[in-house]
Design a protein around this motif. Structure first.
Motif, mmCIF file in Angstrom:
data_model
loop_
_atom_site.group_PDB
_atom_site.id
_atom_site.type_symbol
_atom_site.label_atom_id
_atom_site.label_comp_id
_atom_site.label_asym_id
_atom_site.label_seq_id
_atom_site.Cartn_x
_atom_site.Cartn_y
_atom_site.Cartn_z
ATOM 1 N N THR A 167 -20.524 15.606 1.884
ATOM 2 C CA THR A 167 -19.684 16.083 0.791
ATOM 3 C C THR A 167 -20.256 15.663 -0.565
ATOM 4 O OG1 THR A 167 -17.729 15.935 2.232
ATOM 5 C CG2 THR A 167 -17.338 16.090 -0.137
ATOM 6 N N GLN A 168 -20.737 14.430 -0.652
ATOM 7 C CA GLN A 168 -21.315 13.937 -1.899
ATOM 8 C C GLN A 168 -22.595 14.673 -2.285
ATOM 9 O OE1 GLN A 168 -21.365 9.656 -0.844
ATOM 10 N NE2 GLN A 168 -20.159 9.309 -2.687
ATOM 11 N N SER A 169 -23.246 15.283 -1.313
ATOM 12 C CA SER A 169 -24.490 16.004 -1.603
ATOM 13 C C SER A 169 -24.245 17.302 -2.352
ATOM 14 C CB SER A 169 -25.240 16.318 -0.299
ATOM 15 O OG SER A 169 -24.646 17.414 0.386
ATOM 16 N N GLY A 170 -23.015 17.804 -2.318
ATOM 17 C CA GLY A 170 -22.727 19.092 -2.932
ATOM 18 C C GLY A 170 -22.943 20.263 -1.995
ATOM 19 N N GLY A 171 -23.446 19.988 -0.798
ATOM 20 C CA GLY A 171 -23.608 21.030 0.206
ATOM 21 C C GLY A 171 -24.580 22.124 -0.212
ATOM 22 N N TYR A 172 -24.233 23.362 0.106
ATOM 23 C CA TYR A 172 -25.128 24.502 -0.091
ATOM 24 C C TYR A 172 -24.685 25.402 -1.239
ATOM 25 C CZ TYR A 172 -27.329 23.034 4.209
ATOM 26 O OH TYR A 172 -28.000 22.294 5.157
ATOM 27 N N ALA A 173 -24.099 24.807 -2.269
ATOM 28 C CA ALA A 173 -23.619 25.593 -3.400
ATOM 29 C C ALA A 173 -24.748 26.359 -4.091
ATOM 30 C CB ALA A 173 -22.919 24.681 -4.407
ATOM 31 N N TYR A 174 -25.969 25.813 -4.046
ATOM 32 C CA TYR A 174 -27.114 26.446 -4.698
ATOM 33 C C TYR A 174 -27.598 27.700 -3.979
ATOM 34 C CZ TYR A 174 -29.672 24.217 -0.894
ATOM 35 O OH TYR A 174 -30.105 23.828 0.346
ATOM 36 N N LEU A 175 -27.089 27.941 -2.778
ATOM 37 C CA LEU A 175 -27.630 29.001 -1.934
ATOM 38 C C LEU A 175 -27.254 30.399 -2.427
ATOM 39 C CD1 LEU A 175 -29.361 28.928 0.633
ATOM 40 C CD2 LEU A 175 -27.262 29.129 1.969
ATOM 41 N N ARG A 176 -26.125 30.513 -3.081
ATOM 42 C CA ARG A 176 -25.605 31.819 -3.485
ATOM 43 C C ARG A 176 -26.661 32.683 -4.199
ATOM 44 N NH1 ARG A 176 -20.514 34.045 -5.675
ATOM 45 N NH2 ARG A 176 -19.435 32.223 -4.825
ATOM 46 N N SER A 177 -27.395 32.059 -5.109
ATOM 47 C CA SER A 177 -28.367 32.819 -5.901
ATOM 48 C C SER A 177 -29.646 33.136 -5.130
ATOM 49 C CB SER A 177 -28.722 32.048 -7.181
ATOM 50 O OG SER A 177 -29.344 30.805 -6.852
ATOM 51 N N ARG A 178 -29.792 32.589 -3.931
ATOM 52 C CA ARG A 178 -31.030 32.777 -3.169
ATOM 53 C C ARG A 178 -30.863 33.705 -1.959
ATOM 54 N NH1 ARG A 178 -34.042 27.728 -1.413
ATOM 55 N NH2 ARG A 178 -35.773 29.209 -1.550
ATOM 56 N N ILE A 179 -29.649 34.112 -1.685
ATOM 57 C CA ILE A 179 -29.394 34.905 -0.475
ATOM 58 C C ILE A 179 -30.161 36.222 -0.505
ATOM 59 C CG2 ILE A 179 -27.603 36.124 0.831
ATOM 60 C CD1 ILE A 179 -25.691 33.827 0.049
ATOM 61 N N THR A 180 -30.348 36.810 -1.686
ATOM 62 C CA THR A 180 -31.088 38.073 -1.784
ATOM 63 C C THR A 180 -32.562 37.911 -1.399
ATOM 64 O OG1 THR A 180 -31.501 37.653 -4.139
ATOM 65 C CG2 THR A 180 -29.587 39.016 -3.575
ATOM 66 N N ILE A 192 -22.604 34.256 11.464
ATOM 67 C CA ILE A 192 -21.250 34.453 11.984
ATOM 68 C C ILE A 192 -20.257 33.840 11.006
ATOM 69 C CG2 ILE A 192 -19.665 34.050 13.902
ATOM 70 C CD1 ILE A 192 -22.056 33.749 15.752
ATOM 71 N N ASP A 193 -19.508 34.702 10.287
ATOM 72 C CA ASP A 193 -18.520 34.223 9.300
ATOM 73 C C ASP A 193 -19.125 33.078 8.482
ATOM 74 O OD1 ASP A 193 -15.457 35.348 10.131
ATOM 75 O OD2 ASP A 193 -17.010 35.516 11.639
ATOM 76 N N SER A 194 -20.217 33.406 7.819
ATOM 77 C CA SER A 194 -21.096 32.394 7.243
ATOM 78 C C SER A 194 -20.666 31.884 5.867
ATOM 79 C CB SER A 194 -22.519 32.960 7.130
ATOM 80 O OG SER A 194 -23.395 32.050 6.527
ATOM 81 N N VAL A 195 -20.851 30.594 5.677
ATOM 82 C CA VAL A 195 -20.807 30.002 4.347
ATOM 83 C C VAL A 195 -22.059 30.460 3.598
ATOM 84 C CG1 VAL A 195 -21.054 27.796 3.102
ATOM 85 C CG2 VAL A 195 -19.429 27.999 5.004
ATOM 86 N N GLY A 196 -21.954 30.579 2.299
ATOM 87 C CA GLY A 196 -23.090 30.980 1.478
ATOM 88 C C GLY A 196 -22.612 31.427 0.115
ATOM 89 N N PHE A 197 -21.717 32.410 0.127
ATOM 90 C CA PHE A 197 -21.095 32.841 -1.118
ATOM 91 C C PHE A 197 -19.881 31.970 -1.449
ATOM 92 C CE2 PHE A 197 -23.381 36.753 0.002
ATOM 93 C CZ PHE A 197 -24.037 36.973 -1.197
#
Length: 307
Positions: free
Chosen positions: A229-242, A157-162
């Protein structure tokens, strides 16, 4: 009667949906095998299980995950529409909502994932239909990729990821991150103060603000936000969504003013066989703006055999 772990300001909330959910809210200890050692986390949740005549006995339970700096209270309009027909859980993950924060454990994707796995293993005991809103969507995707056998289907639902993550957080000095956490609280508190001084303001808006502030009064809230916030969150996820191969339903508010609308079609194109449905007259939280529409789509998707 409301849970004794809730902040004192809970008595000021008047919205019926919020009160009904808060009266069902519980905390229960789950043992989580963090890298530092197994730790007991008092985890906030609600669970609804309809009678057998109203549900499918073989249907996977629904599990809802809220967004960033939020709590399961954001589902207060959606939950009653789901639980009458389907076993439904909403859980506040480690570092968020009304779940206990332990200062010695970092709030990062790995530990959030381990906490969620422990909840599934110890409480639910079977694969679920995992629904994530905003940041909860990124958490759901990350969990499904790491523990695919615990997920039957995904709803984003209106997801973070990209977009919507915090990749620069790991490079920011702590005082700046703390300032940002203070701002998260200040802007909501200032809006509430203004609403209370203006007699023409809709009382419902006052309760919306009170509900959005309630979890911020929990012990360790600001430290937990800073840690994530210091963890960097899920920024690495973009390349794995496929790599997602679960049946996936994408619900998106057509007037999302937080993430915009471009990411909706990116998810649809990236996840093979996914279905995108636009929620009309809804913003970033369609499950709050148009709960009936979201519930109808979720229940139809949940009952669908296969994908």
């Amino acid at each position: 009667m409301k849970a004794d772990f809730l902040p004192p300001s809970v008595v000021n909330i008047r919205e019926e949906d919020a009160i009904a959910l808060l009266q069902q809210l519980q905390r229960r200890v789950v043992e989580v095998p963090f890298e530092q050692g197994t730790t007991a986390i008092a985890t906030a949740y609600v669970r609804y299980c309809p009678d057998r005549s109203a549900s499918q006995s073989n249907a996977a339970p629904i599990l809802l995950l809220a967004g960033f700096d939020s709590s399961l209270l954001e589902f207060r309009r959606l939950l009653p529409l789901l639980w009458s027909q389907h076993e439904t859980w909403a859980v506040d993950l480690f570092g968020f909502g009304f779940t206990e924060y332990v200062p010695t454990i970092a709030v990062n994707p790995q530990n959030i994932r381990l906490h969620l796995l422990s909840v599934l293993e110890n409480w639910i005991g079977q694969p679920v239909i995992l629904i994530g809103a905003s940041l909860g969507g990124a958490i759901a995707i990350d969990f499904a990729l790491n523990y695919p056998n615990w997920v039957r289907k995904l709803v984003l639902i209106d997801s973070v990821g990209f977009s919507g993550s915090f990749p620069v957080g790991q490079f920011l000095p702590h005082p700046l991150i703390e300032l940002g956490a203070n701002w998260l609280h200040f802007r909501k508190q200032a809006a509430l103060t203004a609403a209370l001084t203006l007699p023409i303001i809709d009382p419902m808006l006052v309760d919306v603000l009170r509900c959005s502030l309630l979890h911020q009064e929990m012990p360790g809230w600001k430290v937990a936000i800073a840690s994530f916030t210091q963890s960097g969150g899920y920024a690495y996820l973009r390349s794995r969504i496929t790599m997602v191969n679960h049946p996936t339903l994408i619900l998106w508010g057509e007037a999302d003013d937080v993430l915009g609308t471009d990411d909706a079609t990116k998810f649809e194109q990236a996840i093979s066989g996914s279905q995108l449905i636009w929620i009309r007259e809804a913003g970033h939280v369609p499950h709050f703006d148009r709960p009936q529409s979201v519930a109808a789509h979720v229940l139809t998707f949940a009952r669908r055999i296969g994908n």
